[in-house]
Design a protein around this motif. Structure first.
Motif, PDB file in Angstrom:
ATOM      1  N   ASP A 194      14.811  87.991 -79.449  1.00  0.00           N
ATOM      2  CA  ASP A 194      15.534  86.584 -79.623  1.00  0.00           C
ATOM      3  C   ASP A 194      14.421  85.540 -79.933  1.00  0.00           C
ATOM      4  O   ASP A 194      14.922  84.332 -80.256  1.00  0.00           O
ATOM      5  CB  ASP A 194      16.656  86.197 -78.605  1.00  0.00           C
ATOM      6  CG  ASP A 194      17.550  85.215 -78.965  1.00  0.00           C
ATOM      7  OD1 ASP A 194      17.821  85.179 -80.219  1.00  0.00           O
ATOM      8  OD2 ASP A 194      18.041  84.553 -78.173  1.00  0.00           O
ATOM      9  N   ASP A 195      13.226  85.762 -79.638  1.00  0.00           N
ATOM     10  CA  ASP A 195      12.117  84.798 -79.669  1.00  0.00           C
ATOM     11  C   ASP A 195      11.474  84.698 -80.799  1.00  0.00           C
ATOM     12  O   ASP A 195      11.448  85.684 -81.715  1.00  0.00           O
ATOM     13  CB  ASP A 195      11.356  85.146 -78.285  1.00  0.00           C
ATOM     14  CG  ASP A 195      11.823  84.672 -77.050  1.00  0.00           C
ATOM     15  OD1 ASP A 195      13.007  84.261 -77.087  1.00  0.00           O
ATOM     16  OD2 ASP A 195      11.299  85.077 -75.904  1.00  0.00           O
ATOM     17  N   PRO A 196      10.671  83.754 -81.059  1.00  0.00           N
ATOM     18  CA  PRO A 196       9.607  83.654 -82.373  1.00  0.00           C
ATOM     19  C   PRO A 196       8.794  84.789 -82.128  1.00  0.00           C
ATOM     20  O   PRO A 196       8.502  85.431 -80.758  1.00  0.00           O
ATOM     21  CB  PRO A 196       9.100  82.394 -82.192  1.00  0.00           C
ATOM     22  CG  PRO A 196       9.967  81.596 -81.532  1.00  0.00           C
ATOM     23  CD  PRO A 196      10.616  82.419 -80.261  1.00  0.00           C
ATOM     24  N   PRO A 197       7.835  85.124 -83.226  1.00  0.00           N
ATOM     25  CA  PRO A 197       6.737  86.163 -83.236  1.00  0.00           C
ATOM     26  C   PRO A 197       5.643  85.852 -82.118  1.00  0.00           C
ATOM     27  O   PRO A 197       5.241  84.681 -81.606  1.00  0.00           O
ATOM     28  CB  PRO A 197       6.327  86.279 -84.634  1.00  0.00           C
ATOM     29  CG  PRO A 197       7.261  85.491 -85.116  1.00  0.00           C
ATOM     30  CD  PRO A 197       8.092  84.708 -84.627  1.00  0.00           C
ATOM     31  N   SER A 198       5.454  86.827 -81.372  1.00  0.00           N
ATOM     32  CA  SER A 198       4.461  86.769 -80.128  1.00  0.00           C
ATOM     33  C   SER A 198       3.270  87.432 -80.474  1.00  0.00           C
ATOM     34  O   SER A 198       3.215  88.628 -81.179  1.00  0.00           O
ATOM     35  CB  SER A 198       5.053  87.419 -78.911  1.00  0.00           C
ATOM     36  OG  SER A 198       4.018  87.658 -77.877  1.00  0.00           O
ATOM     37  N   ALA A 199       2.103  86.424 -80.628  1.00  0.00           N
ATOM     38  CA  ALA A 199       0.804  87.067 -80.893  1.00  0.00           C
ATOM     39  C   ALA A 199       0.458  87.914 -79.737  1.00  0.00           C
ATOM     40  O   ALA A 199      -0.155  89.148 -80.395  1.00  0.00           O
ATOM     41  CB  ALA A 199      -0.226  85.903 -80.956  1.00  0.00           C
TER      42      ALA A 199
END
Length: 248
Positions: A194-199
């Motif tokens: 549900d979150d933006p892409p995580s590096a």
């Protein structure tokens, strides 16, 4: 026309009060099914684009027919239905920790219950996905150490926003390596977030899988207006030798 609001089922579970409810959305002129855990909304049939994309993005990476697939998390069934709509799929095992959710589908209380339970390719298995992904016999109790072409996961909100602290070790290199052993060569692991892409999580995937990418899935938000977005991570194990020798 359906009643404006109906609480279909309410159960007390080890992780809290679980509720399945249906309400009439006048704007969409449709019934909306929602699942709540205590006061937190877990899922809604208004927002299924990410769940469908999880199946489609994961399976599009796979060549050939006779695909055996695992879905972690049954929910309202939209990922499972999207998997079964791919005619190449031979079998689907859906692992769900809560027997109450499986019961909703078997009793046809959930919106897709009748469709999923009528498909002979689909089995609903009660179990802890994270335990089955680790050491032990694996996702199919009847066939120990069985491998699959794809494992699609939609349980936690995000790799660093888990529903239970016991899930967190899965999202580490060690946890994902154990999961990768459940896949055929060239098999796919895909994850909804549900979150933006995580590096940071992309780096974890890259440590375990030779191929990985994060896809942003956008969709209309009928509640707040505008658009919303989910992330679907797709990672693939090393292909079999024959596929690896084929020219790009």
């Amino acid at each position: 026309m359906s009643a404006r609001f109906e609480e279909i089922d309410h159960r007390t579970t080890p992780i809290g009060a679980l509720t399945l409810r249906r309400r009439r959305d006048p704007a969409a002129e449709a019934d909306v099914y929602e699942v709540k855990l205590d006061d937190e909304f877990l899922m809604s049939s208004l927002f299924t684009a990410g769940e469908v994309a999880l199946a489609e993005l994961g399976l599009e990476q796979l060549p050939g027919d006779g695909l055996d697939v695992v879905v972690g998390g049954l929910g309202l069934g939209y990922t499972a239905r999207a998997v079964l709509r791919d005619e190449r799929v031979r079998s689907l095992v859906v692992v769900e920790a809560l027997g109450e959710v499986i019961d909703w589908h078997r009793r046809h209380l959930a919106p897709l219950g009748a469709e999923l339970t009528a498909d002979d390719r689909c089995r609903l298995v009660r179990g802890d996905f994270f335990a089955l992904a680790g050491d032990g016999p694996g996702f199919d109790p009847g066939t120990p150490d069985r491998r699959f072409h794809a494992v699609l996961l939609d349980i936690d909100h995000a790799p660093d926003h888990v529903l239970h602290p016991g899930h967190a070790p899965f999202y580490t290199p060690a946890g994902l390596r154990r999961l990768a052993r459940r896949l055929h060569p060239g098999g796919v692991f895909a994850l909804w977030s549900d979150d933006p892409p995580s590096a940071d999580f992309a780096a974890v995937l890259a440590e375990v899988f030779p191929e990985s990418a994060a896809h942003v899935v956008t969709f209309d938000n009928p509640v707040r207006g505008g658009t919303a977005a989910n992330t679907v991570y797709v990672a693939r194990t090393a292909p079999p030798p024959q596929e690896a020798r084929e020219p790009a």
